[in-house]
Design an enzyme around this catalytic site. Structure first.
Site, mmCIF file in Angstrom:
data_model
loop_
_atom_site.group_PDB
_atom_site.id
_atom_site.type_symbol
_atom_site.label_atom_id
_atom_site.label_comp_id
_atom_site.label_asym_id
_atom_site.label_seq_id
_atom_site.Cartn_x
_atom_site.Cartn_y
_atom_site.Cartn_z
ATOM 1 C CE LYS A 1 -31.770 8.429 16.295
ATOM 2 N NZ LYS A 1 -31.776 10.448 16.674
ATOM 3 C CE1 TYR B 1 -30.201 13.681 13.009
ATOM 4 C CE2 TYR B 1 -31.426 13.356 15.582
ATOM 5 C CZ TYR B 1 -31.444 13.421 14.801
ATOM 6 O OH TYR B 1 -31.920 11.483 14.082
ATOM 7 C CG HIS C 1 -28.215 7.792 12.990
ATOM 8 N ND1 HIS C 1 -27.904 9.260 13.003
ATOM 9 C CD2 HIS C 1 -29.643 7.876 12.003
ATOM 10 C CE1 HIS C 1 -28.922 10.223 12.824
ATOM 11 N NE2 HIS C 1 -29.683 9.494 12.232
ATOM 12 C CG ASP D 1 -34.684 10.850 18.345
ATOM 13 O OD1 ASP D 1 -34.025 9.715 18.402
ATOM 14 O OD2 ASP D 1 -33.868 11.112 17.564
#
Length: 286
Positions: A74, A49, A107, A44
């Site tokens: 996401k 990120y 997200h 994931d």
């Protein structure tokens, strides 16, 4: 490994590996490589990120067949229009070096959710994404999305831990046939969760550590869970949770630990939304 079947028919590993808060690309790549070596098959990540390239590099170098790895990413709110979401999906695929994503999520529930969701639906039809879902959506926000589209989310990824159990959100998603996935299952280590005496006493019965008890509790609630670690020995410990089963009594004790306390922020607080997401959302108007 245990699997769950999503409402679109696709199967998903119930235990995975997350790379939230691993911005260093070399460390993220090594962590994903170690996770795949350990046996994890669900990885994931997210555009926000900043490590999709590292995740993709680890997958490309792995001896594990791509078809056996379930990859999730996401879309961030700064891409929440139809056009920008379409672009964001392609950007994620490029950074990951993949032909398709197994799961792609909105997200957060803010901004032009309807436009972004339509882009995910179209990308799914085009074969770029197998399953589509959301993250951090409250029950009313989930219902609103269901009412505005013919395609129901396959999954809702939310914060769930012993300190923040979200029974209402979990039960609602189950009634809607939407899979729940837990992020931050260890509550960022808050309130001494890894040494908590109540959890430790349960763990002693099974020869398991606190983290393993927590993961098993989530699995037995039917929740997909994605713990994170950059230490291979801890990855192995987290993965070793399929050889025991918590009793009903132990499940009830763990259910009683709920503090109804997020370890991050209140997703329904207007001030928090403005502070955390305001700049990204305002960028859409520029």
């Amino acid at each position: 490994m245990q699997y769950v079947t999503l409402n679109d028919g696709h199967k998903m590993p119930q235990l995975g590996f997350g790379v939230f808060q691993v911005p260093d690309l070399s460390q993220a790549e090594q962590a994903v490589s170690d996770a795949l070596d350990t046996g994890y098959r669900l990885i994931d990540t997210a555009a926000a990120y900043g490590n999709e390239e590292a995740v993709g590099a680890a997958i490309q170098k792995s001896s594990v067949d791509r078809s056996d790895i379930f990859v999730t990413s996401k879309l961030w709110v700064d891409h929440f229009t139809y056009e920008r979401a379409t672009q964001g999906i392609d950007e994620s695929l490029t950074k990951l070096g993949l032909d398709y994503l197994d799961l792609y999520l909105l997200h957060q529930p803010y901004g032009d959710v309807a436009g972004a969701w339509r882009a995910l639906v179209d990308a799914q039809k085009a074969g770029k994404i197998k399953s589509i879902g959301v993250s951090n959506f409250a029950p009313d926000q989930l219902m609103n999305l269901e009412l505005m589209s013919d395609v129901k989310p396959a999954l809702n990824q939310i914060e769930v831990s012993p300190w923040f159990q979200e029974p209402t959100a979990v039960d609602f998603a189950k009634r809607q046939d939407i899979q729940v996935e837990a992020w931050a299952p260890f509550a960022e280590g808050q309130h001494h969760i890894f040494t908590n005496e109540t959890i430790a006493n349960i763990g002693k019965k099974y020869g398991k550590a606190n983290g393993q008890v927590i993961l098993r509790w989530l699995l037995q609630r039917g929740i997909v869970v994605i713990p994170k670690s950059v230490h291979k020995e801890r990855m192995a410990e987290n993965f070793n949770v399929f050889d025991f089963e918590l009793s009903d009594a132990d499940m009830q004790v763990l259910n009683g630990l709920d503090k109804n306390e997020s370890q991050f922020f209140d997703h329904r607080d207007p001030a928090a939304i403005e502070s955390i997401f305001g700049q990204s959302l305002k960028a859409l108007r520029d």
